[in-house]
Design a protein around this motif. Structure first.
Motif, PDB file in Angstrom:
ATOM      1  N   ALA A  24     -15.686 -63.310  49.437  1.00  0.00           N
ATOM      2  CA  ALA A  24     -16.983 -64.039  49.157  1.00  0.00           C
ATOM      3  C   ALA A  24     -17.950 -62.821  48.474  1.00  0.00           C
ATOM      4  N   CYS A  25     -19.043 -63.367  47.802  1.00  0.00           N
ATOM      5  CA  CYS A  25     -20.027 -62.355  47.426  1.00  0.00           C
ATOM      6  C   CYS A  25     -21.093 -61.993  48.675  1.00  0.00           C
ATOM      7  N   MET A  26     -21.664 -60.943  48.212  1.00  0.00           N
ATOM      8  CA  MET A  26     -22.379 -60.292  49.478  1.00  0.00           C
ATOM      9  C   MET A  26     -23.573 -61.329  49.770  1.00  0.00           C
ATOM     10  N   ASN A  27     -24.069 -62.122  49.017  1.00  0.00           N
ATOM     11  CA  ASN A  27     -25.170 -62.914  49.170  1.00  0.00           C
ATOM     12  C   ASN A  27     -24.673 -64.222  50.077  1.00  0.00           C
ATOM     13  N   CYS A  28     -23.589 -64.809  49.832  1.00  0.00           N
ATOM     14  CA  CYS A  28     -22.777 -65.758  50.610  1.00  0.00           C
ATOM     15  C   CYS A  28     -22.579 -65.256  52.137  1.00  0.00           C
ATOM     16  N   ARG A  29     -22.246 -63.924  52.050  1.00  0.00           N
ATOM     17  CA  ARG A  29     -21.813 -63.367  53.285  1.00  0.00           C
ATOM     18  C   ARG A  29     -23.010 -63.411  54.172  1.00  0.00           C
ATOM     19  N   ARG A  30     -24.156 -62.889  53.439  1.00  0.00           N
ATOM     20  CA  ARG A  30     -25.551 -62.756  54.303  1.00  0.00           C
ATOM     21  C   ARG A  30     -25.847 -64.002  54.976  1.00  0.00           C
ATOM     22  N   ARG A  31     -25.556 -65.079  53.921  1.00  0.00           N
ATOM     23  CA  ARG A  31     -26.458 -66.433  54.495  1.00  0.00           C
ATOM     24  C   ARG A  31     -25.236 -67.079  55.310  1.00  0.00           C
ATOM     25  N   LYS A  32     -23.999 -66.708  55.357  1.00  0.00           N
ATOM     26  CA  LYS A  32     -22.884 -67.294  56.230  1.00  0.00           C
ATOM     27  C   LYS A  32     -22.541 -68.696  55.650  1.00  0.00           C
ATOM     28  N   ILE A  33     -22.369 -68.754  54.355  1.00  0.00           N
ATOM     29  CA  ILE A  33     -22.026 -70.036  53.769  1.00  0.00           C
ATOM     30  C   ILE A  33     -20.732 -69.782  53.020  1.00  0.00           C
ATOM     31  N   LYS A  34     -20.067 -71.026  52.581  1.00  0.00           N
ATOM     32  CA  LYS A  34     -18.801 -70.894  52.069  1.00  0.00           C
ATOM     33  C   LYS A  34     -19.021 -70.461  50.449  1.00  0.00           C
ATOM     34  N   CYS A  35     -18.379 -69.460  49.766  1.00  0.00           N
ATOM     35  CA  CYS A  35     -18.598 -69.107  48.501  1.00  0.00           C
ATOM     36  C   CYS A  35     -17.152 -69.339  47.809  1.00  0.00           C
ATOM     37  N   ASP A  36     -17.418 -70.011  46.402  1.00  0.00           N
ATOM     38  CA  ASP A  36     -16.123 -70.175  45.922  1.00  0.00           C
ATOM     39  C   ASP A  36     -15.626 -68.936  44.877  1.00  0.00           C
ATOM     40  N   GLY A  37     -16.520 -67.793  44.749  1.00  0.00           N
ATOM     41  CA  GLY A  37     -16.028 -66.614  44.160  1.00  0.00           C
ATOM     42  C   GLY A  37     -16.218 -66.493  42.827  1.00  0.00           C
ATOM     43  N   LYS A  38     -16.898 -67.657  42.195  1.00  0.00           N
ATOM     44  CA  LYS A  38     -17.091 -67.630  40.615  1.00  0.00           C
ATOM     45  C   LYS A  38     -17.946 -66.501  40.135  1.00  0.00           C
ATOM     46  N   LYS A  39     -17.529 -65.865  39.110  1.00  0.00           N
ATOM     47  CA  LYS A  39     -18.283 -64.568  38.661  1.00  0.00           C
ATOM     48  C   LYS A  39     -18.578 -64.905  37.036  1.00  0.00           C
ATOM     49  N   PRO A  40     -19.771 -64.418  36.826  1.00  0.00           N
ATOM     50  CA  PRO A  40     -20.417 -63.240  37.579  1.00  0.00           C
ATOM     51  C   PRO A  40     -21.466 -63.929  38.553  1.00  0.00           C
ATOM     52  N   ILE A  41     -21.560 -65.412  38.809  1.00  0.00           N
ATOM     53  CA  ILE A  41     -22.380 -65.780  39.908  1.00  0.00           C
ATOM     54  C   ILE A  41     -21.582 -66.834  40.407  1.00  0.00           C
ATOM     55  N   CYS A  42     -21.689 -67.182  41.736  1.00  0.00           N
ATOM     56  CA  CYS A  42     -20.880 -68.436  42.555  1.00  0.00           C
ATOM     57  C   CYS A  42     -21.809 -69.608  42.415  1.00  0.00           C
ATOM     58  N   SER A  43     -21.245 -70.601  42.679  1.00  0.00           N
ATOM     59  CA  SER A  43     -21.912 -71.943  42.397  1.00  0.00           C
ATOM     60  C   SER A  43     -23.070 -71.992  43.534  1.00  0.00           C
TER      61      SER A  43
END
Length: 577
Positions: A24-43
């Motif tokens: 997961a991206c660093m931002n989703c990790r901090r917010r503790k939400i599920k990340c789809d890993g899209k790059k350069p910006i996840c959904s």
């Protein structure tokens, strides 16, 4: 629906997908939400206001955001230390180069003209808004949720800026910028100017506006600009480098106008760093190596797609150079751009509309090789006659004269002195007077020519100042240059100008010091000297400068300060008669 100043709105959305653990991206990790890993910006980051710029996937070590935050923290700490050290002492806008007979600029403000606003924390803000402490509210610890102004206010601010900002400092094409700024798109949308640049334009638009808004005021826009300028460079706006540079320039000029050197030089340094790291000093150069200095600039500027895009980059470099030399003259700071230590091959600028008219654009790479400034200083003044090019040349000559006088306060460096004197004499003949009409009827190039002429005459004053007691030739040129500045003042009718480049206050004070020296010399001869026609003429010149400076004391704190110093000098001379 209005958007918050500090929200960068997403332009794309993509469906969620499952992602392997730990990816997961660093931002989703901090917010503790599920990340789809899209790059350069996840959904998730695209859907959440204000988080798109924080989406990143560091492979190892510190992330780009962490590095940027650490750099910002260090800079803010340093600014706090400088403010603290100056809170009970003088701020030195001083001229350390002078050691001779003429008392050049010696600015010691007892306290800062204004205080830095407390940016305050922006955490725990409601979604879709930004909470900042404004200067008016910080004392009571209250907060303001500030949204972008409504369309009619935006149009008013942008038009005030573009119509009244008649000084060097804005290098983007006016029509193109206005169209982009007034689009009905959210604040932070990639098709509009970057948040920092828009905030800086609103800041100046508010300052130049005859009307005042309770919410959308100068103090609030300053807070927004300072907040956004650190965030934008780490973001994904396609014009983040050029727009960030433009915002830094506008901030530095803003602080120059207020007479606040700590902040002004800080933003100048940021502008110079961006300029050099983006390779804007090597446009069309055979030495062009756009290697970024800061990680926030990865990737570097792509090749320009149009002639106008290249023209804006050329204008950007010369604008930064002019601003750098303004601070050399105002504060005595050494130049942040070493002309002879750094190759400068960027060509002299054309007028921006000339780039627009070029239908076919073919980038010229590897053309520069001899050094644009080096050739000019060698007397090869064969091109570069647009208003901005002439303005830049005059600013270079002023900086060179100040630097030479600092290095050779006596009669040393005779060969360099003669060469610089020749270039000044040749250059002053190439500058149009800019006096075709008076007051508001003056075009932007005409106003620029007037400032260019004044810069050049001041450079002559600075070059010859330390030789006036030993050289009749230097004394004659010294006095003639001061009289020429007053002649320009009489012809330009500055009383009709709505806004003035703050550098003029510094140049006029330097001119006044020429007359102080001359009047003091005449007084040493007693009544005979005071009754001469020359004494009356020089007194009239002094009064002309005072009358002109008085016009701008209400709109430019820096000029107000210099006016007080000049008036004090004149009063002291009058009392000694």
């Amino acid at each position: 629906m209005t958007q918050s100043f500090f929200v960068s709105s997403p332009t794309l959305q993509s469906p969620r997908s499952n992602l392997a653990r730990g990816k997961a991206c660093m931002n989703c990790r901090r917010r503790k939400i599920k990340c789809d890993g899209k790059k350069p910006i996840c959904s998730q980051c695209l859907r959440s206001p204000g988080t798109a710029d924080d989406c990143e996937y560091p492979m190892e070590g510190r992330s780009r955001t962490q590095q940027l935050e650490e750099t910002i923290t260090k800079l803010q700490t340093r600014i706090g230390e400088l403010e603290s050290s100056n809170s009970e002492s003088a701020i030195g806008l001083r001229e350390p180069y002078d050691g001779g007979d003429v008392p050049f600029i010696s600015l010691e403000l007892p306290t800062p003209i204004d205080q830095w606003p407390d940016l305050g924390p922006i955490s725990n803000s409601p979604p879709g808004s930004s909470r900042v402490n404004t200067p008016a509210s910080s004392a009571s610890s209250s907060t303001l949720v500030l949204e972008e102004p409504p369309p009619n206010v935006i149009e008013e601010l942008v038009d005030n800026f573009l119509g009244k900002f008649q000084q060097v400092g804005f290098f983007l094409h006016h029509t193109t910028f206005r169209q982009s700024a007034l689009q009905s798109l959210p604040f932070g949308h990639y098709s509009r100017p970057s948040p920092a640049l828009l905030s800086a334009v609103y800041l100046w638009g508010s300052r130049l506006s005859p009307t005042r808004h309770d919410i959308y005021n100068e103090d609030a826009f300053l807070v927004c600009t300072l907040q956004n300028i650190h965030q934008d460079l780490g973001g994904h706006h396609p014009q983040r480098v050029l727009h960030g540079l433009q915002a830094e320039i506008l901030l530095s000029l803003y602080y120059l106008t207020l007479g606040r050197p700590v902040e002004g030089i800080y933003h100048l340094s940021a502008a110079v760093s961006l300029t050099v790291s983006a390779g804007l000093h090597l446009i069309r150069s055979s030495q062009m190596m756009l290697q970024p200095i800061f990680s926030v600039l990865e990737p570097t500027l792509p090749p320009p797609a149009t002639a106008l895009e290249e023209g804006e980059r050329i204008h950007a470099f010369w604008t930064v150079l002019i601003l750098n030399n303004y601070w050399v003259a105002a504060h005595g700071s050494p130049s942040a751009i070493p002309y002879y230590g750094t190759p400068i091959d960027t060509p002299w600028p054309l007028e921006l509309d000339e780039y627009v008219s070029l239908q076919l654009f073919q980038p010229v790479l590897g053309a520069g090789s001899g050094g644009t400034i080096a050739q000019f200083m060698a007397g090869l003044n064969v091109d570069g006659f647009s208003a901005l090019a002439l303005h830049a040349k005059a600013a270079i000559l002023l900086e060179r004269s100040i630097t030479f006088s600092a290095r050779y306060p006596n009669h040393a460096g005779a060969e360099t002195f003669e060469a610089l004197d020749v270039v000044l004499e040749q250059f002053i003949l190439s500058v149009p007077l800019g006096i075709g009409c008076i007051g508001p009827g003056l075009s932007a190039p005409q106003r620029s020519f007037i400032i260019t002429q004044t810069l050049t005459h001041t450079a002559i004053i600075r070059l010859h100042a330390h030789r006036i007691h030993t050289s009749d030739v230097s004394r004659a040129k010294y006095l003639a240059a001061a009289r020429a500045v007053v002649h320009i003042m009489n012809d330009a009718n500055f009383a009709q100008w709505e806004h003035l480049d703050p550098i003029m206050g510094i140049l006029w004070k330097t001119t006044c010091e020429v007359f102080v020296e001359e009047l003091s010399s005449m007084q040493s001869y007693g009544a005979v000297g005071l009754l001469t026609q020359q004494h009356q003429e020089i007194s009239a010149c002094f009064e002309t400068i005072l009358d002109t400076m008085r016009v701008f004391t209400s709109s430019c704190p820096l000029i107000e300060y210099f006016y007080g110093r000049v008036e004090e000098m004149y009063r002291a001379l009058s009392c000694s008669i």
